[in-house]
Design a protein around this motif. Structure first.
Motif, PDB file in Angstrom:
ATOM      1  N   PRO B 166       1.965  11.522   6.232  1.00 32.97           N
ATOM      2  CA  PRO B 166       2.162  10.818   7.502  1.00 32.97           C
ATOM      3  C   PRO B 166       3.107   9.624   7.341  1.00 32.97           C
ATOM      4  CG  PRO B 166       0.054  10.216   6.563  1.00 32.97           C
ATOM      5  CD  PRO B 166       0.666  11.229   5.629  1.00 32.97           C
ATOM      6  N   ARG B 167       3.236   8.879   8.426  1.00 27.39           N
ATOM      7  CA  ARG B 167       4.202   7.773   8.419  1.00 27.39           C
ATOM      8  C   ARG B 167       3.915   6.769   7.310  1.00 27.39           C
ATOM      9  NH1 ARG B 167       4.598   4.120  13.666  1.00 27.39           N
ATOM     10  NH2 ARG B 167       5.624   2.300  12.779  1.00 27.39           N
ATOM     11  N   PHE B 168       2.652   6.485   7.052  1.00 30.68           N
ATOM     12  CA  PHE B 168       2.283   5.589   5.948  1.00 30.68           C
ATOM     13  C   PHE B 168       1.378   6.337   4.984  1.00 30.68           C
ATOM     14  CE2 PHE B 168       2.796   3.002   9.759  1.00 30.68           C
ATOM     15  CZ  PHE B 168       3.717   2.053   9.340  1.00 30.68           C
ATOM     16  N   ARG B 169       1.748   6.345   3.719  1.00 36.76           N
ATOM     17  CA  ARG B 169       0.822   6.915   2.733  1.00 36.76           C
ATOM     18  C   ARG B 169      -0.476   6.115   2.741  1.00 36.76           C
ATOM     19  NH1 ARG B 169       1.894  10.570  -1.062  1.00 36.76           N
ATOM     20  NH2 ARG B 169       4.036  11.320  -1.206  1.00 36.76           N
ATOM     21  N   SER B 170      -0.326   4.808   2.889  1.00 42.98           N
ATOM     22  CA  SER B 170      -1.520   3.966   2.962  1.00 42.98           C
ATOM     23  C   SER B 170      -1.171   2.695   3.708  1.00 42.98           C
ATOM     24  CB  SER B 170      -2.021   3.619   1.548  1.00 42.98           C
ATOM     25  OG  SER B 170      -1.078   2.808   0.888  1.00 42.98           O
ATOM     26  N   THR B 303      -1.870   7.254   9.129  1.00 39.24           N
ATOM     27  CA  THR B 303      -2.228   7.277   7.718  1.00 39.24           C
ATOM     28  C   THR B 303      -3.647   7.797   7.600  1.00 39.24           C
ATOM     29  OG1 THR B 303      -2.318   5.997   5.667  1.00 39.24           O
ATOM     30  CG2 THR B 303      -3.209   4.934   7.621  1.00 39.24           C
ATOM     31  N   ARG B 304      -4.063   8.139   6.348  1.00 36.20           N
ATOM     32  CA  ARG B 304      -5.462   8.461   6.103  1.00 36.20           C
ATOM     33  C   ARG B 304      -6.028   7.677   4.919  1.00 36.20           C
ATOM     34  NH1 ARG B 304      -6.784  13.697   4.724  1.00 36.20           N
ATOM     35  NH2 ARG B 304      -4.726  14.651   4.692  1.00 36.20           N
ATOM     36  N   VAL B 305      -5.278   6.663   4.454  1.00 33.00           N
ATOM     37  CA  VAL B 305      -5.748   5.842   3.338  1.00 33.00           C
ATOM     38  C   VAL B 305      -5.512   4.373   3.680  1.00 33.00           C
ATOM     39  CG1 VAL B 305      -5.478   5.293   0.887  1.00 33.00           C
ATOM     40  CG2 VAL B 305      -5.192   7.651   1.667  1.00 33.00           C
ATOM     41  N   PHE B 306      -6.494   3.543   3.364  1.00 33.34           N
ATOM     42  CA  PHE B 306      -6.289   2.112   3.585  1.00 33.34           C
ATOM     43  C   PHE B 306      -7.080   1.319   2.558  1.00 33.34           C
ATOM     44  CE2 PHE B 306     -10.011   3.187   6.158  1.00 33.34           C
ATOM     45  CZ  PHE B 306     -10.904   2.183   5.806  1.00 33.34           C
ATOM     46  N   SER B 307      -6.675   0.064   2.385  1.00 35.15           N
ATOM     47  CA  SER B 307      -7.541  -0.889   1.694  1.00 35.15           C
ATOM     48  C   SER B 307      -7.565  -2.159   2.526  1.00 35.15           C
ATOM     49  CB  SER B 307      -7.044  -1.176   0.274  1.00 35.15           C
ATOM     50  OG  SER B 307      -5.811  -1.833   0.310  1.00 35.15           O
ATOM     51  N   PHE B 308      -8.694  -2.812   2.486  1.00 37.11           N
ATOM     52  CA  PHE B 308      -8.871  -4.042   3.262  1.00 37.11           C
ATOM     53  C   PHE B 308      -9.486  -5.091   2.352  1.00 37.11           C
ATOM     54  CE2 PHE B 308     -11.022  -6.925   6.197  1.00 37.11           C
ATOM     55  CZ  PHE B 308     -10.018  -7.149   7.125  1.00 37.11           C
ATOM     56  N   MET B 309      -8.730  -6.167   2.111  1.00 37.59           N
ATOM     57  CA  MET B 309      -9.222  -7.268   1.282  1.00 37.59           C
ATOM     58  C   MET B 309      -9.733  -8.369   2.213  1.00 37.59           C
ATOM     59  SD  MET B 309      -7.098  -9.445  -1.587  1.00 37.59           S
ATOM     60  CE  MET B 309      -6.255 -10.529  -0.420  1.00 37.59           C
ATOM     61  N   LEU B 310     -11.031  -8.339   2.455  1.00 34.77           N
ATOM     62  CA  LEU B 310     -11.605  -9.377   3.323  1.00 34.77           C
ATOM     63  C   LEU B 310     -11.321 -10.750   2.729  1.00 34.77           C
ATOM     64  CD1 LEU B 310     -13.462 -10.254   5.696  1.00 34.77           C
ATOM     65  CD2 LEU B 310     -15.384 -10.006   4.115  1.00 34.77           C
TER      66      LEU B 310
END
Lengths: 541, 451
Positions: B166-170, B303-310
């Protein structure tokens, strides 16, 4: 990468003795010493270098799109710039920045006419080609190859929709995204006189000089000097460097260096509870950093005194906030105006280690940290290495509960526990010298509850009563000058020095001493030195 | 339905070769083609939710300041466990949790400091490996990863997206701007490899523009995409001239240029955008805003991958709203247990706000985004008072398209951290015979959680 691998030996050597000299690892091989230079480091421009360079080309009102944050391993952005890989989003930000800047530069007919100097009659015509040749040299810091010129002229033709101007805009946007602009490429030429190393070309020297002394790319005059071969010999390099150092840009660039070497970034975002620290105003952290910058500027450029005197001088620069914190008269000082002051001869302060920035950023929110302050003296001022606590050591002090205890009493645990004492005996005793200064840098005569303050400590076993006595020692301390040379070298090279460069560091340190520690002379000695004008052979892939 | 554009590289190479002719616009447009709208996807979503500061310490962490209750470990194990005090905010989302996990990686003696939880615990939880010993500099807080973090491991795994990237890998996002150290590695949790990190997008406006900001001039976007072919020619020419280590950096730059070019092609056909968010510095509100934008992006398969650093490892976030006067790193270091409890509970509430946004989106299949997702919740160590890596928190929220059992508590005292990695990676359909390195490798998964 080279910088990091070079550092391993340092750590390996330092742990046995707790404290080793950074970059002075001795692996005991006893090999004959000769100057062996490392391969070039390929630094990417820092965000500041990118902006400084483009301000010159497009004017300071150009759009400032966000760029990826720089990193600064081993204190320096230039080291991060040559070891860290740019992220995908960082590349996208370069694209967006180049698009925004070129739209700004080309949207307005008057502005683009001033930039380009002619009116394209057709896509890729002589006006366009002439501009790309001239402008491309500034962007890539060398003349474009005929292939490159052909590529960008072609871009200006094929993308000339709806006009020749749009094609030219995109060609310029492409140049601003070229890795030859974004990275500082050094290839050099074979140097018959010195096998194993390559001599930088005139254009590469121009780039090195400008990024070190101006923190931006070379101007036309410097590129012209390169073209004429004037930067091929040390004499011409010195002439060019003197010109750069006479420019106000050099002052800003040196402040940038000192800000990193002295680790002043740590003062950003420091907060103190105003109820407990009434002199810690919301703007004082900025003022503390500015004070150090003005002090550095004075020593390096105005008075051209012994550079080591930043750690001992009673001269400083205060605004109204700092004057109140220090309790000194400063006629003319306002919240935004700094004035020079002479700190009282019988007062507690002299030198950078008694000023707000050092005292505040090396303290906790609610109490001082003799360990952090002593560690700064060891690492930043003397370039000695203090390793991390060994595995399994309890690094936590008993919480301040029950009877009031001074920080010094709490830290007795460091001395009583042999595992801690090995290193803390090097850090804490110089740190105790600052106990009269609280977490906001304010001078106090007693602790809370009227407990007396004991600021005695020592440096290398030499007993000292307080920070003023430490300043007197640092005034003539040889390691202070060597440390400055070493940090400047790392900043200039964009990497940690290698063992093969030890000779160059020693050589520069002795020249610095011969010049009575005049920092401007050190800069000239550095840029004309073999180690700055050459690179090692590239490691084979 | 996608049209197959002619090779743009061929086009520009030809032009550069000297045969260039100024093309009339319609021809150019025809060659560019149009990228279709993001295709619908029902594939699993993988995400990381990171909070700084670990947990409030208790005797299980081995901390000397004894006598504090364990507010994290549920009192019962198995299906439908009783949530603990700190897990209660997450209860509406029925996360599975594993307790007792710890790193099994070996720690080299030199250089010293590598056993520190900030580094060891973080790196094991995010990569299954230790930090890179070479160049590790504890005093200057210089460290780097040996390999990609779990989010990037998944995003770049050839079996995860297959040919339809997709448009963003992550998407790499974050909330708290507080930083322990003015050095990049303490302000990002996502690595591609050594000295190669992905700084998070922290600003909701910036995220909005990235996802939904569409330039009105779509033809201009296509010219910008085309231009990158010429830039890539420069990058290739540079790559041939530098040494091996720098070549990697330039090759990465080149690869990124290609991704950005693809992205410019996509930009004309974004999904229906949500409203532009107002900024907020309140951590929970900001988390909610970022999560709502993320949910919109996931719903239309950007995308289907993310990370979130609270908050970052060793976060210096000041929870002044909770009456905590000192920054959080100093707070846990100084043994202020009550303040630590308050700060962690607040971060769990932010985690809940985040998951709520994924649960709120019902897809055409009838399930929610959270049903499709696996969100890995973690911190850098067990607790921060002593930097203990015993009893590290591990949350597996979401159903991973039915491959992860929800609402299960597995207790595995001293268990290998990488069992959780194996469980998660198999849960999202990636064949994972084993995971972990340098003593941390394992082929075991948690059978009570993995379907």
């Amino acid at each position: 990468m080279l910088g990091f691998s070079a550092a391993i030996a340092v750590f390996g050597a330092s742990v046995t003795a707790c404290v080793g000299v950074i970059g002075d690892a001795d692996d005991g091989t006893g090999e004959a010493e000769s100057l062996v230079l490392a391969a070039p480091a390929l630094p990417r421009l820092t965000a500041e270098q990118y902006r400084n360079t483009l301000f010159d080309l497009f004017g300071p009102s150009m759009p400032k799109a966000p760029l990826e944050d720089d990193t600064k391993p081993f204190l320096f952005y230039n080291i991060g710039a040559s070891s860290t890989t740019l992220s995908e989003f960082g590349v996208q930000q370069y694209e967006e920045s180049a698009d925004a800047i070129t739209r700004y530069a080309f949207a307005d007919p008057a502005r683009r006419a001033a930039l380009v100097g002619c009116e394209p009659a057709a896509p890729g015509d002589a006006c366009v080609e002439g501009f790309l040749r001239r402008f491309g040299r500034r962007v890539l810091r060398r003349p474009l190859t005929s292939d490159e010129l052909g590529r960008w002229v072609t871009v200006s033709q094929t993308l000339a929709d709806p006009s020749a101007w749009e094609g030219l805009r995109l060609a310029v946007s492409g140049l601003l995204q070229s890795p030859f602009f974004l990275y500082r490429v050094e290839v050099g030429v074979a140097d018959e006189a010195s096998p194993g190393r390559r001599k930088l070309t005139g254009y590469e020297m121009a780039t090195r000089l400008a990024f070190l002394l101006w923190n931006q790319a070379p101007d036309d005059a410097l590129l012209d000097a390169a073209e004429k071969g004037e930067l091929d010999e040390p004499e011409g390099v010195a002439v060019a460097a003197e010109r750069l150092l006479d420019d106000p840009k050099a002052r800003a660039a040196m402040q940038t260096f000192f800000r990193q070497y002295l680790d002043l970034g740590r003062i950003d975002g420091i907060q103190r509870d105003p109820a407990a620290y009434p002199y810690f105003t919301p703007t004082i952290a900025d003022a503390m950093r500015r004070e150090v910058e003005l002090l550095v500027d004075d020593v390096v450029f105005e008075s051209r005194g012994d550079a080591r005197s930043i750690f001992s001088t009673r001269k400083t620069f205060v605004n109204a906030d700092l004057a109140a914190l220090y309790g000194v008269d400063a006629p003319g000082a306002t919240p935004s105006t700094f004035v020079p002051v002479e700190l009282p001869a019988d007062g507690p302060r002299a030198g950078l280690l008694t000023l707000g920035a050092f005292l505040t950023m090396n303290a906790h929110e609610t109490r001082t940290s003799p360990t952090a302050r002593g560690k700064y003296v060891r690492e930043r001022v003397l370039c000695l290495e203090v390793p991390a606590p060994p595995p399994g050591v309890d690094t936590t002090l008993d919480p301040p509960m029950g009877d009031p205890k001074t920080v010094r009493e709490q830290m007795e645990a460091h001395r009583n526990n042999p595992a801690c004492a090995a290193c803390h005996q090097f850090m804490d005793p110089p740190g105790f010298l600052f106990e009269h200064f609280d977490s906001s840098g304010y001078y106090r005569t007693v602790f809370e509850g009227d407990l007396p303050i004991d600021s005695s400590g020592d440096l290398d076993g030499k007993p000292l009563a307080n920070a003023r006595e430490l300043a007197a020692v640092l005034e003539t301390e040889p390691r202070v000058g060597r440390c400055m040379v070493q940090q400047l070298y790392r900043h200039a090279q964009g990497r940690v020095e290698t063992k093969g460069e030890r000779l160059a560091l020693e050589d520069l340190a002795s020249r610095f001493e011969s010049a009575s520690f005049d920092f401007r002379t050190l800069l000239i000695e550095l840029v004309t030195h073999d180690a700055f004008r050459h690179i090692g052979e590239e490691e084979s892939p | 339905m996608k049209t197959t554009p002619l090779s743009r590289r061929t086009f520009l190479r030809g032009a550069v070769g000297g045969t260039a002719v100024a093309l009339a616009l319609p021809t150019l447009e025809a060659m560019l083609g149009a990228r279709g709208a993001e295709a619908a996807s029902t594939g699993p979503i993988f995400g990381v939710f990171f909070w700084g500061g670990g947990l409030p310490w208790h005797d299980g962490h081995g901390a000397p300041q004894a006598g504090h209750p364990d507010l994290w470990t549920p009192s019962t194990t198995g299906k439908e466990y009783t949530p603990s005090e700190l897990l209660t905010p997450l209860a509406p989302f029925q996360p599975s949790v594993v307790t007792g996990l710890t790193p099994h990686t070996e720690v080299p003696d030199l250089p010293p400091g590598q056993s520190d939880g900030h580094m060891r615990g973080f790196m094991v939880a995010m990569t299954g490996d230790r930090i890179r010993p070479e160049g590790f500099d504890h005093p200057s807080h210089t460290l780097t990863a040996l390999r990609p973090t779990l989010d990037q491991h998944v995003a770049k795994h050839s079996a995860f997206y297959g040919p339809e990237v997709p448009r963003f890998r992550s998407l790499v996002l974050g909330a708290s701007n507080a930083r322990f150290h003015d050095y990049g590695h303490w302000n990002a949790i996502s690595y591609n490899g050594p000295d190669d990190l992905n700084p998070p997008i922290m600003n909701p406006g910036q995220l909005y523009d990235l996802l939904f900001g569409v330039a009105a001039d779509t033809a201009g976007l296509k010219r910008r995409a085309l231009l990158l072919d010429a830039v890539m020619e420069d990058a290739k020419s540079l790559s041939a001239r530098v040494g091996a280590a720098d070549k990697q950096r330039i090759e990465a730059h080149l690869d990124h240029l290609n991704q950005v070019k693809n992205r410019l092609d996509f930009s004309g056909e974004a999904c229906a955008p949500p409203g532009k968010p107002a900024p907020s510095e309140d951590l929970i509100t900001k988390t909610d805003i970022m999560a709502s934008l993320l949910a919109s992006a996931l719903a239309c398969n950007m995308t289907r991958v993310f990370s979130f650093m609270l908050s970052s490892p060793a976060t210096t976030h000041v929870f002044s709203n909770l009456g905590v006067p000192n920054d959080f790193h100093a707070t846990v270091h100084e043994g202020a247990w009550e303040h630590t409890r308050a700060g962690i509970l607040y971060q769990m509430q932010a985690f809940a706000a985040f998951l709520a946004r994924l649960q709120a989106v019902v897809e055409p299949t009838g399930g929610t985004l959270l049903d499709r997702a696996l969100v890995f919740g973690l911190s850098e160590y067990g607790e921060g008072y002593q930097h203990s890596v015993a009893e590290m928190p591990c949350v597996l929220a979401g159903g991973a398209n039915g491959k992860i059992r929800r609402n299960v508590h597995v207790r595995d005292p001293g268990g290998n951290w990488s069992k959780a990695h194996v469980t998660m990676l198999r849960g999202i359909g990636l064949e994972t015979p084993s995971f972990g390195w340098n003593g941390g490798q394992t082929s075991e998964a948690f059978g009570d959680i993995l379907v």
